[in-house]
Design a protein around this motif. Structure first.
Motif, mmCIF file in Angstrom:
data_model
loop_
_atom_site.group_PDB
_atom_site.id
_atom_site.type_symbol
_atom_site.label_atom_id
_atom_site.label_comp_id
_atom_site.label_asym_id
_atom_site.label_seq_id
_atom_site.Cartn_x
_atom_site.Cartn_y
_atom_site.Cartn_z
ATOM 1 N N SER A 31 68.706 -13.793 -27.491
ATOM 2 C CA SER A 31 67.786 -14.926 -27.469
ATOM 3 C C SER A 31 67.104 -15.094 -28.822
ATOM 4 O O SER A 31 66.327 -16.020 -29.025
ATOM 5 C CB SER A 31 66.725 -14.735 -26.375
ATOM 6 O OG SER A 31 65.940 -13.588 -26.640
ATOM 7 N N SER A 45 71.958 -17.098 -26.766
ATOM 8 C CA SER A 45 72.125 -17.071 -25.309
ATOM 9 C C SER A 45 72.270 -18.477 -24.736
ATOM 10 O O SER A 45 72.784 -18.653 -23.630
ATOM 11 C CB SER A 45 70.944 -16.358 -24.648
ATOM 12 O OG SER A 45 69.739 -17.070 -24.892
ATOM 13 N N GLU A 86 69.147 -9.428 -24.006
ATOM 14 C CA GLU A 86 67.950 -10.144 -24.441
ATOM 15 C C GLU A 86 67.893 -10.345 -25.958
ATOM 16 O O GLU A 86 67.246 -11.281 -26.428
ATOM 17 C CB GLU A 86 66.701 -9.410 -23.984
ATOM 18 C CG GLU A 86 66.524 -8.019 -24.580
ATOM 19 C CD GLU A 86 65.244 -7.344 -24.111
ATOM 20 O OE1 GLU A 86 64.825 -6.381 -24.760
ATOM 21 O OE2 GLU A 86 64.679 -7.781 -23.097
#
Length: 306
Positions: free
Chosen positions: A43, A71, A40
């Motif tokens: 991102s 990403s 994550e």
């Protein structure tokens, strides 16, 4: 430094962190790239490096880039260069902005371009960068120093001695050359041009760092065996006026740092070269490889000429 390895293979996806640093690096080989994109933190805004390794007598190739959402950056799988390692730097919080990573990209690109004897930069154009407030610049300089420290600690010798030493945390020792062991070994070396024994190039070796010295003579002729990236470096130096023709040879107009001796001697001789054999100590003509072999046993610590 903390390195978290995903899986049992040491070469697989790794996450690297430093104490008291909000930054984080994610690195691995191409087969782990899709797995990395699941993290994550990618991102967020990132600066990244794609690295293609090289043979011993050639230079590695590197591409530096940035993205505000990594990403999504390479979901199509179309990369600017073929690579065997990727390194992505981002932050564990949201304080790293698009303006920050654009500034980092340009600064990192400039440093790598300045170390042209260590790496071939694949970017076609100079990054645009960004204008930051003075306080943000200070913060990003610290971030950049930590990036350099992580890269050097992972074994990427892409920077000058001054850059890598200044990037080392005060509580840590600078990264040292695994052969010389950072024992202060200093050598003045030379190599001759093919069929021109009186025309010489000079290499300085000190604390694991190689520097091809300004004033060195370079073979005006090249053969097909000259490694591809050294060939590109040679042409770049000519285009920039840093390698000047003087009849039967070219003269180098500035010092150039190298990570290894073989690309330096390949540039000098205009062909494939084994630097450990083709560089010799000025004082006694002993080949570099023999000197380092003795030094590794602890029986040699300095150039007799020093």
């Amino acid at each position: 430094m903390k390195i978290f390895i995903t899986g049992q293979d040491l070469r697989s996806l790794r996450t690297v962190e430093l104490d008291n640093w909000t930054g984080v690096a994610i690195t691995g080989q191409p087969e782990f790239f899709k797995k990395a994109l699941e993290d994550e933190v990618l991102s967020r805004s990132c600066v990244y490096l794609l690295i293609r390794s090289s043979a011993d007598d050639d230079l590695p190739e590197i591409y530096a880039g940035e993205s505000d959402d990594f990403s999504q950056r390479y979901t199509s799988g179309k990369f600017p260069i073929e690579f065997d390692t990727f390194l992505i730097f981002t932050s564990k919080d949201d304080n790293l902005t698009r303006a920050h990573v654009k500034w980092l990209e340009r600064e990192l690109w400039s440093i790598l371009k300045g170390n042209s004897g260590k790496v071939l930069v694949a970017n076609t154009n100079k990054p645009t960068g960004s204008n930051l407030p003075r306080a943000d610049i200070a913060t990003m300089r610290t971030y950049l120093s930590n990036m350099i420290y992580v890269l050097e600690a992972l074994g990427y010798d892409l920077f000058s001695v001054q850059e890598r030493t200044s990037a080392s945390p005060s509580s840590a020792k600078p990264v040292e050359d695994p052969v010389a062991g950072g024992d202060g070994l200093s050598l003045n070396l030379y190599s001759t041009l093919p069929r021109r024994p009186d025309d010489r190039a000079f290499l300085r070796y000190e604390n694991g760092a190689y520097t091809l010295m300004s004033g060195s003579k370079i073979n005006a002729k090249i053969t097909d065996s000259l490694p591809a990236n050294v060939r590109k470096l040679r042409q770049q130096l000519i285009d920039d006026g840093e390698l000047v023709a003087h009849g039967d040879y070219l003269e180098l107009m500035r010092d150039i740092p190298f990570s290894k001796p073989s690309p330096a001697s390949a540039l000098v001789k205009g062909r494939s070269s084994t630097g450990y054999m083709d560089w010799a100590r000025e004082i006694d003509n002993m080949p570099l490889g023999a000197i380092l072999g003795i030094a590794a046993t602890g029986q040699l610590h300095d150039d007799p000429a020093q």
